[in-house]
Write a protein that holds these residues in place. Sequence first.
Motif, PDB file in Angstrom:
ATOM      1  N   UNK A  57     -54.574 -11.508  75.319  1.00  0.00           N
ATOM      2  CA  UNK A  57     -54.176 -10.538  76.339  1.00  0.00           C
ATOM      3  C   UNK A  57     -55.389 -10.091  77.151  1.00  0.00           C
ATOM      4  N   UNK A  58     -56.502  -9.854  76.476  1.00  0.00           N
ATOM      5  CA  UNK A  58     -57.729  -9.462  77.177  1.00  0.00           C
ATOM      6  C   UNK A  58     -58.124 -10.528  78.189  1.00  0.00           C
ATOM      7  N   UNK A  59     -58.034 -11.782  77.802  1.00  0.00           N
ATOM      8  CA  UNK A  59     -58.405 -12.875  78.702  1.00  0.00           C
ATOM      9  C   UNK A  59     -57.465 -12.948  79.907  1.00  0.00           C
ATOM     10  N   UNK A  60     -56.191 -12.682  79.677  1.00  0.00           N
ATOM     11  CA  UNK A  60     -55.220 -12.677  80.785  1.00  0.00           C
ATOM     12  C   UNK A  60     -55.548 -11.540  81.754  1.00  0.00           C
ATOM     13  N   UNK A 104     -66.018  -2.597  87.177  1.00  0.00           N
ATOM     14  CA  UNK A 104     -65.992  -1.514  86.196  1.00  0.00           C
ATOM     15  C   UNK A 104     -65.191  -1.921  84.965  1.00  0.00           C
ATOM     16  N   UNK A 105     -64.034  -2.531  85.215  1.00  0.00           N
ATOM     17  CA  UNK A 105     -63.166  -2.945  84.119  1.00  0.00           C
ATOM     18  C   UNK A 105     -63.781  -4.127  83.386  1.00  0.00           C
ATOM     19  N   UNK A 106     -64.272  -5.100  84.145  1.00  0.00           N
ATOM     20  CA  UNK A 106     -64.829  -6.300  83.532  1.00  0.00           C
ATOM     21  C   UNK A 106     -66.032  -5.971  82.649  1.00  0.00           C
ATOM     22  N   UNK A 114     -67.233 -10.834  73.313  1.00  0.00           N
ATOM     23  CA  UNK A 114     -68.296 -11.731  73.774  1.00  0.00           C
ATOM     24  C   UNK A 114     -67.756 -12.918  74.561  1.00  0.00           C
ATOM     25  N   UNK A 115     -66.552 -13.353  74.229  1.00  0.00           N
ATOM     26  CA  UNK A 115     -65.987 -14.524  74.902  1.00  0.00           C
ATOM     27  C   UNK A 115     -65.621 -14.232  76.353  1.00  0.00           C
ATOM     28  N   UNK A 116     -65.471 -12.947  76.691  1.00  0.00           N
ATOM     29  CA  UNK A 116     -65.114 -12.576  78.065  1.00  0.00           C
ATOM     30  C   UNK A 116     -66.232 -12.975  79.022  1.00  0.00           C
ATOM     31  N   UNK A 117     -67.496 -12.789  78.611  1.00  0.00           N
ATOM     32  CA  UNK A 117     -68.627 -13.158  79.464  1.00  0.00           C
ATOM     33  C   UNK A 117     -68.595 -14.651  79.793  1.00  0.00           C
ATOM     34  N   UNK A 123     -65.144 -18.925  85.451  1.00  0.00           N
ATOM     35  CA  UNK A 123     -64.399 -18.660  86.685  1.00  0.00           C
ATOM     36  C   UNK A 123     -65.358 -18.583  87.865  1.00  0.00           C
ATOM     37  N   UNK A 124     -66.522 -17.963  87.633  1.00  0.00           N
ATOM     38  CA  UNK A 124     -67.517 -17.851  88.703  1.00  0.00           C
ATOM     39  C   UNK A 124     -67.922 -19.230  89.222  1.00  0.00           C
TER      40      UNK A 124
END
Length: 216
Positions: A57-60, A104-106, A114-117, A123-124
Amino acid sequence: MTRTKQSTASRDKIISAATHLFLNSHDAGKVSIEDIARKAKVSPTTIYNNFGGRKALVHVVVEKIIDNSLIKAKDIISRPLPFPGKIQLILSNKNDMAGKMPEEILKKLVHMDDEVAALIQEIYQKEIQPMWQKLIADGKAEGYVDPSLSEEAVFIYLKVVRDGFNANAALFEPAKDKINLMMELSRIMMYGFFKNDACLIPDINNRHPKTGLRSN
C-alpha cells in the motif's frame, strides 16, 4: 455500482486515507492498517484484499503521488509558454492536497520504508529525468539556457531551487498577490543577482580593479 467500480472506489478511498494519515502523522511508521481502514471506512480485510499488505500500500501511495505530480508537470511542459514560464510553474507547483508539496509526504515515507527510496529513484530514472532532459534541451534550443552548461549542473541547480520552495513555502505566500515581487523572484531564480555585464570569474587582464566587472 458494478463490482469493478466498487473495487476501484474502495482502492481510491484507501489510498486517499493512507496518504492523509501518512502526511499528518508525526511518525508515519506508526500508522497501522487498522488506522487506515477506520479512516477509509472499510474493513482491514478489504485493504489486504486490494493491496496484499501495508508495504504494498505504501508503494502504491508513492506511485500515486509521483504520477499526480508528473501529470501536472507534463501539462505545464505541453503549454505554449517560453522556457522561463514553464520552469517557474513547475518549481512553484503545489500538490492540491492540503496545500502540501509532494516531497513532504515522500520524505516521511522514505524514513518509514527503506525500499521507498529505491522505488523513487527507479521512477526518477524512468520518468522524471527524461522529462527534465527534454525541457533543458528545449531551453537551450530557445536560447534561454547556456548550451555550455551540463545537464548535471542544471539538474542540481533546479533541485536546490525546488527544495528551497518546499522548505520555505510560507516565505512565498506574501508574494502571491504582488506581481512585481513575483517577477523579481523569478528573475533572480532564472538569472541570479548579477547584471548582464557582471563576470563571476573575472578576466584579470580585463576587469575593473575594484568591482571586478568587465570593462566595456
